[in-house]
Design a protein around this motif. Sequence first.
Motif, PDB file in Angstrom:
ATOM      1  N   VAL A   1      -3.077   0.967  -2.217  1.00  0.00           N
ATOM      2  CA  VAL A   1      -1.776   0.423  -2.365  1.00  0.00           C
ATOM      3  C   VAL A   1      -1.329   1.549  -3.079  1.00  0.00           C
ATOM      4  O   VAL A   1      -0.341   2.109  -3.826  1.00  0.00           O
ATOM      5  CB  VAL A   1      -2.157  -1.303  -3.163  1.00  0.00           C
ATOM      6  N   LEU A   2      -1.972   2.112  -4.320  1.00  0.00           N
ATOM      7  CA  LEU A   2      -1.151   2.757  -5.298  1.00  0.00           C
ATOM      8  C   LEU A   2      -1.035   4.519  -5.145  1.00  0.00           C
ATOM      9  O   LEU A   2      -0.603   4.744  -5.596  1.00  0.00           O
ATOM     10  CB  LEU A   2      -2.880   2.718  -6.574  1.00  0.00           C
TER      11      LEU A   2
ATOM     12  N   LEU B   1      -9.038  -1.709  -8.864  1.00  0.00           N
ATOM     13  CA  LEU B   1      -9.532  -0.611  -9.552  1.00  0.00           C
ATOM     14  C   LEU B   1     -10.602  -0.427 -10.449  1.00  0.00           C
ATOM     15  O   LEU B   1     -11.563   0.205 -10.545  1.00  0.00           O
ATOM     16  CB  LEU B   1      -8.509   0.160  -9.465  1.00  0.00           C
TER      17      LEU B   1
ATOM     18  N   VAL C   1      -6.545  -0.399   5.629  1.00  0.00           N
ATOM     19  CA  VAL C   1      -6.838  -1.706   5.249  1.00  0.00           C
ATOM     20  C   VAL C   1      -7.090  -2.520   5.937  1.00  0.00           C
ATOM     21  O   VAL C   1      -8.392  -3.361   5.911  1.00  0.00           O
ATOM     22  CB  VAL C   1      -5.482  -2.212   4.268  1.00  0.00           C
TER      23      VAL C   1
ATOM     24  N   ALA D   1      -3.617  -4.645  -8.377  1.00  0.00           N
ATOM     25  CA  ALA D   1      -4.378  -2.662  -7.841  1.00  0.00           C
ATOM     26  C   ALA D   1      -5.154  -2.230  -8.553  1.00  0.00           C
ATOM     27  O   ALA D   1      -5.972  -2.201  -8.846  1.00  0.00           O
ATOM     28  CB  ALA D   1      -3.712  -2.717  -6.914  1.00  0.00           C
ATOM     29  N   TYR D   2      -3.914  -2.134 -10.437  1.00  0.00           N
ATOM     30  CA  TYR D   2      -4.821  -1.525 -10.637  1.00  0.00           C
ATOM     31  C   TYR D   2      -6.022  -1.865 -11.945  1.00  0.00           C
ATOM     32  O   TYR D   2      -7.066  -1.296 -11.949  1.00  0.00           O
ATOM     33  CB  TYR D   2      -3.496  -1.240 -12.036  1.00  0.00           C
TER      34      TYR D   2
ATOM     35  N   PHE E   1      -8.693  -1.105  -0.325  1.00  0.00           N
ATOM     36  CA  PHE E   1      -8.010  -1.779  -0.810  1.00  0.00           C
ATOM     37  C   PHE E   1      -6.807  -1.027  -2.226  1.00  0.00           C
ATOM     38  O   PHE E   1      -5.427  -0.953  -1.821  1.00  0.00           O
ATOM     39  CB  PHE E   1      -8.359  -3.238  -1.550  1.00  0.00           C
ATOM     40  N   SER E   2      -7.623  -0.672  -3.734  1.00  0.00           N
ATOM     41  CA  SER E   2      -6.904  -0.584  -4.484  1.00  0.00           C
ATOM     42  C   SER E   2      -5.660   0.693  -4.464  1.00  0.00           C
ATOM     43  O   SER E   2      -5.121   1.607  -4.881  1.00  0.00           O
ATOM     44  CB  SER E   2      -7.853  -0.076  -5.805  1.00  0.00           C
TER      45      SER E   2
ATOM     46  N   ILE F   1       2.317  -6.188  -7.347  1.00  0.00           N
ATOM     47  CA  ILE F   1       0.661  -5.374  -7.240  1.00  0.00           C
ATOM     48  C   ILE F   1       0.571  -4.783  -7.070  1.00  0.00           C
ATOM     49  O   ILE F   1      -0.873  -4.560  -6.927  1.00  0.00           O
ATOM     50  CB  ILE F   1       1.250  -5.402  -5.296  1.00  0.00           C
TER      51      ILE F   1
END
Length: 435
Positions: A382-383, A126, A425, A122-123, A378-379, A118
């Motif tokens: 998450v990160l 991004l 989100v 996301a990385y 989103f990214s 995940i």
Amino acid sequence: MTHINTVFKPRKQEVTRLFSHLELDGNKLSHQPGSVLGSTALVVGTTVGAGILALPAVTLPSGVLPSTVLLIAVWSYALVSALLIAEASLNAMRLEGRASVGLLAMVENTLGFVGSRIAGGAYLFLHYALLVAYITQGGEILVSVLVKWGIQNVLPTWVGTMTFTLLFGGMMYLGREKFVEKLNSAFVAIVIASFLGLLLLGVGQVKSVQLSFQDWSALGGAASVMFVALFYHNVVPVVVTQLEGDRRKIRQSIVIGSLIPLIMFLAWNAVVLGSISPDVIQVADSKTVFDPLQVLRAGGAGEWLGVLVSIFSEFAIATSFIGFVYGLLDFFKDISLVTKDESSSRLPLYSLVLLPSVSVGIINPNIFLTALDYVGTFSISVLGGIIPALMTWRQRQHLNSMSQPLVPGGKVTLVVMIAVALAIVMKQILSISRQ
């Protein structure tokens, strides 16, 4: 070379660092500690980039005061998130006995296979989304400069996108690392000089009536872009390693290093919004997002201010472009998608990074603000929100009484961090479903 330091200084305070950077110099070992100043500069340099260019477009509808309040709130959230990542890095050092643990490796060791995939997704999203944003916006600025030189209605938008990619991507591909490093340092110097010039010229263009304008209901769409502008969390593990795990120095570097860009962003936001005539806000109420920087670049608040905005914008994008290209190159090297022979893998690597980005940019040349919006939602949620809180939660359970939190509030703070990220989100998902 490292050495775990558990020694007490005689009649002095306990050594706070977890290890020491030692280098062998002849027959002697010399201590090479990182500096708070250097680590602070790393955070500042990572934060100040192309994200600042999107701020005026999303803050104009609400006005200076509401956007200032929200920007400070987002900075506070980002600061807590960064300190959680720093705490997770310190915990990883204790649990694994290593002096350096990368962000994605830390996620895999803490949250397992699913968590690492995940975070990796996301990385990737991004970096690719931001590269698309930077390429399209950088190309648009190049085209606008050519229009000012008298070339009108000749060049399509995709020419600017291709030119920007070939120019700056070509410099990175053909140049050696030392050359690119010096080039990037020169670009950073230009960014700083043009930013200071912007503030000096812009203050004289500020209109008090625009500063007093407020619309708190128009704040909703600005948070995600602010998260992008204030994102520096990928270098936090580097700061922890540079400062040898010293908690006090780490906290000091992150707080000061993120506070300096916040002050710059607040000043930038006030000057740009204050330089735009209030009647322009009516345009911003339409479905098309209005970008006040386009007005300034076209000379709407003076020719010299327009020139400085163009210079600042292009080189801020260039510095961010270089950083994110290197980020993706390192990612693909780490997961061994290419051969280890650097000379033979160079072209496939750069193609893997740049071709998808420029292709999307050509298909949708007006994607700059949209890309930043989705990345922030989103990214970075998450990160920068969910992953750090979950990692810290899991590590505190393993360490129990040995845990040394960098952020107060216990599980309440972690729950709030996750809840805010999920709320951002969900808001974006609902917004998409209504379209």
